[in-house]
Design a protein around this motif. Structure first.
Motif, PDB file in Angstrom:
ATOM      1  N   GLN A  63       0.869  -1.198   0.000  1.00 49.80           N
ATOM      2  CA  GLN A  63       0.000   0.000   0.000  1.00 49.80           C
ATOM      3  C   GLN A  63       0.895   1.233   0.000  1.00 49.80           C
ATOM      4  O   GLN A  63       1.719   1.422   0.908  1.00 49.80           O
ATOM      5  CB  GLN A  63      -0.921   0.019   1.215  1.00 49.80           C
ATOM      6  CG  GLN A  63      -1.851   1.215   1.236  1.00 49.80           C
ATOM      7  CD  GLN A  63      -2.730   1.239   2.470  1.00 49.80           C
ATOM      8  OE1 GLN A  63      -2.665   0.315   3.291  1.00 49.80           O
ATOM      9  NE2 GLN A  63      -3.541   2.272   2.584  1.00 49.80           N
ATOM     10  N   THR A  65       1.369   5.427  -0.116  1.00 47.48           N
ATOM     11  CA  THR A  65       0.729   6.720   0.218  1.00 47.48           C
ATOM     12  C   THR A  65       1.708   7.845  -0.074  1.00 47.48           C
ATOM     13  O   THR A  65       2.922   7.640  -0.218  1.00 47.48           O
ATOM     14  CB  THR A  65       0.311   6.776   1.694  1.00 47.48           C
ATOM     15  OG1 THR A  65       1.486   6.648   2.512  1.00 47.48           O
ATOM     16  CG2 THR A  65      -0.675   5.663   2.036  1.00 47.48           C
ATOM     17  N   SER A  74      -3.326  11.158  -1.646  1.00 44.03           N
ATOM     18  CA  SER A  74      -3.504   9.798  -2.167  1.00 44.03           C
ATOM     19  C   SER A  74      -3.431   9.821  -3.683  1.00 44.03           C
ATOM     20  O   SER A  74      -3.927  10.758  -4.328  1.00 44.03           O
ATOM     21  CB  SER A  74      -4.844   9.212  -1.704  1.00 44.03           C
ATOM     22  OG  SER A  74      -5.919  10.000  -2.184  1.00 44.03           O
ATOM     23  N   GLN A  77      -2.929   3.663  -7.594  1.00 47.33           N
ATOM     24  CA  GLN A  77      -1.929   2.603  -7.501  1.00 47.33           C
ATOM     25  C   GLN A  77      -2.330   1.450  -8.424  1.00 47.33           C
ATOM     26  O   GLN A  77      -3.507   1.071  -8.497  1.00 47.33           O
ATOM     27  CB  GLN A  77      -1.819   2.106  -6.050  1.00 47.33           C
ATOM     28  CG  GLN A  77      -0.746   1.087  -5.825  1.00 47.33           C
ATOM     29  CD  GLN A  77      -0.606   0.695  -4.357  1.00 47.33           C
ATOM     30  OE1 GLN A  77      -0.994   1.471  -3.470  1.00 47.33           O
ATOM     31  NE2 GLN A  77      -0.063  -0.490  -4.112  1.00 47.33           N
ATOM     32  N   SER A  87       2.453   3.954  -8.080  1.00 43.85           N
ATOM     33  CA  SER A  87       1.417   4.895  -7.638  1.00 43.85           C
ATOM     34  C   SER A  87       1.657   6.227  -8.325  1.00 43.85           C
ATOM     35  O   SER A  87       2.767   6.806  -8.225  1.00 43.85           O
ATOM     36  CB  SER A  87       1.446   5.076  -6.119  1.00 43.85           C
ATOM     37  OG  SER A  87       0.483   6.044  -5.716  1.00 43.85           O
TER      38      SER A  87
END
Length: 855
Positions: A63, A65, A74, A77, A87
């Motif tokens: 994940q 960020t 944000s 991704q 991302s």
């Protein structure tokens, strides 16, 4: 549990940290489309993670960020074809001039930094303008200045560039090294070694940053054309001998510029002038100039500056000041005069207060040494007799009542002015039709008036400050308005804000002075400096009368429009009343008894208000009259109590005053006295009798009255009583009982009394027990008689029996017996009711005893 989690997190952080040290690029990285971008444009960035190269992330879900400085963001991704996690982040409106963009990977619930990119944003450089250059002959250097324009918010390189050129700089021959200014400075100096004198040089400014380059306009100049010369030096200033309003000025150039042909300027002013007077375009090979129009006897200050004649170069600095006083001349013009005249010495003389205005500066022609006032004008070969010679602009002197004119003149070192004739006109002309004022500024006032019906030749305006005490308050400012058609004038002299001025306007006529019209004015107002202080004049339970002194004039700061009085108590809301500024008293009504009130005042002008200090007052429970009545009541009550207390302590004496003590007959001296000729008679004492109430058989009251005739006992005619004797007949008010009275004579009816034929002697015999049950210490006397020396009886009478009263009255030898029911008896000198023995007796017919008289 928490301890296990913290230890695991620390282990993971340390592992990732070592991993990054070993090659973070192999694990992940951040790219930006443009590290430097236009402010407000869109910025695109991407973060790539290779999980197979990141220890601890194999097989884990990744994940990613973002964070822009401290702001979380944000992105989108996805997994690429190569198996990496990517991302992408787009910032649509980047409004920061400098920021750091961070990429994070969430591991064990905690974001871990993977990469960072720094972004700069700004504008392309602005074009510099206003490029100017100036050559300093002293330092032999060329300094150029410019305006940088707007800040681009990006680091920039600034350079002053130049080159040697031909003609009008169409062709550049040789480039000169750039002049780099210090950071934050907008100028740069090219040293003499790089300058090309008397030839053209091409000069401009270049500014470059990451977004572009900008250049200023090119400046094509000869360095000598922009040279700033050193200031000249004044050598002398002199008056032209035959033209005393003209002067001659000489100077010399600075040594560094003596070889350059120069154009100069001269300026001058007096100490009173607010600005300079300029004399331009002075070009003189011999370095001298002449100029006229100067005032006589005036102190001037002179300065000069120069520049190159054939160029648009810079002026030198002004030379040091040179002071010069022009030649003097006799004063010119006439004086403006005003006067006041007061008769004295029973009208035989007059005191004159003469005032005049100083001459205008262009009329003084020098420094005025003084003024003289004379009753006659100056004549040749005649010595002037002055009534006043002073350096002031006013004079007081005395003249005869018939004097109607004087002469006034000013003088200086060069001579004296023409005499001004002053005529003392009578002040009896028509006054103005109206007058009012309006402020112009803090130090001046407009005075407006309506012209009178008669034609005026001018006006005199007079004003003084109302708040000045003593002699200062009597000083007056004034001015003359010569325009006969004027309806307003501006007064400036001695005008201050927040001060009250008394203003008067006199119209001037050909043969008289008009009566004045007055007004008052402020040039500027503000709130009063203080408010009046209350004084309590009187107070009652329902009202209170307050008074105050007006605000002093010097503290009013404007016209007082009104006073507002506020009062309140703890039980009522605040009340107010607005009163006119002319009032100095006010009565508060509707107050409650025994209540505390707070009162204060607000004084107001058109520009503001000021509150006074509060006065606290308490209303009484009773009015003054009620208190007086209450005090009177308590006073009377106290007096009554004192009287009662005195009576209580002195009860015997007070009792005797109202109820006198009756003497006890048993203890009196008469009770022990027995006549000598009756001592042999056997008497029956009280002890021999049976106890019982004392019975009085007969009481006879004698009335005194010589003029009345009493009826006789028998049928004999009455005999007049001798002068000075008692009345002849008694009147019986209590009839004797039939069983107890003795016979008066043989064959007679019951006599009411016995008559003594020899003298007016009264006898009575009472035989009884003690008075009201009093015990007798000694035998009671049986006979009570007077001390008369007259014969006792004219005929024999029987001895009195018990309880029998005998009355013997003076009468003729023939005994006269009165009828108990007829005739009037003479008055005794003392009422029988006062006789102590009779006070306890019940007397029938006592209603007639009020006619008795005392001895």
């Amino acid at each position: 549990m928490a301890t296990h989690w913290n230890s695991g997190m620390l282990l993971g952080c340390s592992t990732l940290f070592l991993l990054l040290l070993g090659g973070a690029r192999a694990c992940g990285w951040v790219t930006v489309d443009s590290p430097t971008t236009l402010l407000g444009s869109t910025v695109t960035a991407s973060c790539t993670i290779q999980s197979n190269r990141c220890s601890g992330l194999e097989g884990e879900e990744i994940q990613i960020t973002w964070r822009l400085d401290s702001k979380s963001m944000s992105g989108s991704q996805h997994k690429s074809a190569e198996g990496t996690e990517v991302s992408n982040l787009t910032i649509s409106h980047f409004n920061r001039t400098r920021a750091k963009l961070w990429c994070y990977v969430v591991w064990n619930g905690t974001p871990q930094r993977i990469g960072m990119a720094e972004i700069h944003a700004g504008y392309p450089p602005a074009k510099p303008d206003n490029l100017t250059c100036m050559m300093n002959l002293t330092e032999n250097s060329l300094t150029c200045r410019w305006d940088p324009g707007l800040d681009g918010h990006l680091p920039a390189k600034v350079a002053l560039r130049s080159s040697k050129s031909r003609g009008q700089c169409e062709v550049s021959q040789e480039a000169i090294s750039d002049c780099i200014p210090q950071a934050g400075r907008n100028y740069c100096t090219i040293p003499r070694s790089f300058l090309q004198l008397y030839q053209k040089m091409d000069i401009w400014v270049s500014v470059q940053n990451a977004l572009g380059t900008a250049e200023s306009e090119h400046l094509c100049i000869d360095p000598t054309d922009v040279a700033k010369l050193d200031p000249p030096v004044l050598k002398s200033i002199q008056s032209v001998p035959f033209q005393t309003d003209c002067i001659s000025v000489a100077w010399e150039g600075a040594p560094t510029s003596s070889h350059i042909e120069q154009q100069c300027e001269l300026h001058y002013r007096t100490h009173e002038d607010p600005g300079w007077t300029l004399v331009p375009d002075i070009v003189s090979p011999n370095l001298k100039t002449h100029h006229c129009g100067f005032l006589f006897g005036t102190d001037y200050r002179f300065q000069m500056r120069c520049r190159r004649v054939t160029a648009r170069g810079y002026w030198s600095e002004w030379s040091p000041e040179w002071n010069f006083i022009t030649h003097e001349k006799a004063p010119a013009g006439k004086l403006d005069v005003w006067w006041k005249m007061t008769p004295v010495d029973s009208g035989k003389r007059a005191e004159v207060h003469l005032l005049w205005k100083a001459l205008k500066r262009n009329e003084m022609n020098g420094r005025i040494l003084g003024y003289w006032v004379s009753l006659n004008p100056r004549r040749r070969n005649v010595e002037l007799t002055a009534v006043c010679n002073t350096t002031e602009t006013q004079c007081n002197f005395s003249v005869l009542a018939g004097v109607r004119r004087v002469y006034l003149a000013a003088y200086n070192s060069a001579g004296e002015s023409a005499a001004t004739e002053v005529i003392f006109l009578e002040k009896k002309g028509q006054p103005l039709a109206g007058i009012h004022t309006s402020p112009c500024d803090e130090h001046s006032l407009w005075v407006h008036w309506e012209a009178p019906r008669a034609t005026a030749t001018g006006y005199i305006l007079e004003w003084r400050q109302a708040s000045l005490p003593g002699p200062a308050g009597r000083s007056v400012s004034w001015q003359v308005e010569r325009n006969r058609s004027a309806t307003k004038a501006l007064i400036r002299e001695n005008i201050e804000p927040f001060q009250l001025y008394n203003i008067s306007v006199y119209p001037l006529y050909a043969d008289a002075v008009g009566l004045p019209l007055h007004t008052t004015a402020y040039s500027k107002e503000k709130a009063p400096s203080c408010a009046p202080k209350f004084h309590l004049k009187s107070i009652s339970k329902s009202h209170a009368e307050l008074s105050w002194d007006p605000v002093p004039i010097e503290m009013q700061n404007g016209f007082i429009t009104n006073y507002t009085i506020f009062w309140s108590s703890t039980t009522r809301d605040e009340l107010r009343a607005v009163v006119n500024s002319s009032f100095t008293t006010f009565t508060l009504r509707g107050l409650l008894p025994s209540t505390m009130y707070k009162v204060h005042m607000m004084a107001s002008t058109a520009a503001g208000s000021t509150n006074s200090t509060a006065l606290t007052l308490v209303t009484p429970a009773l009015d003054e009259k009620e208190i007086q009545y209450l005090l009177l009541f308590f006073g009377l009550l106290c007096v009554l109590l004192i009287v009662l207390i005195v009576c209580f302590h002195k009860n015997r004496r007070v009792k005797n005053q109202f109820w006198p003590s009756v003497p006890d007959p048993a203890n009196s001296s008469l009770g022990k006295w027995v006549p000598a000729d009756l001592q042999q008679e056997t008497l029956q004492t009280a002890s021999a009798r049976e106890p019982g109430l004392v019975t009085i058989s007969d009481i006879t009251v004698l009335e005194k009255g010589a003029e009345k005739k009493a009826p006789l006992w028998g049928k004999k005619d009455p005999v007049p009583a001798a002068a000075g004797s008692f009345p002849d007949l008694p009147k019986s008010y209590i009839h004797p009982s039939s069983s107890s009275l003795p016979s008066g004579r043989a064959g007679a009816a019951r006599p009411g009394s016995y008559v003594n034929g020899a003298g007016a002697v009264q006898y009575a015999k009472i035989v009884a027990d003690g008075y009201r049950g009093q015990q007798q210490q000694v035998p009671s006397p049986l006979y009570i008689r007077s001390d008369s020396t007259q014969p006792l009886l004219s005929e024999s009478t029987p001895s009195p029996k018990l309880y029998e009263n005998l009355w013997f009255h003076g009468a003729p030898q023939a005994g006269l017996h009165c009828q108990s029911s007829q005739g009037d008896a003479a008055f005794l000198e003392e009422p029988l009711i006062d006789f102590p023995l009779l006070q306890g007796l019940k007397i029938n017919g006592a209603e007639d005893l009020h006619d008795f008289q005392r001895f």
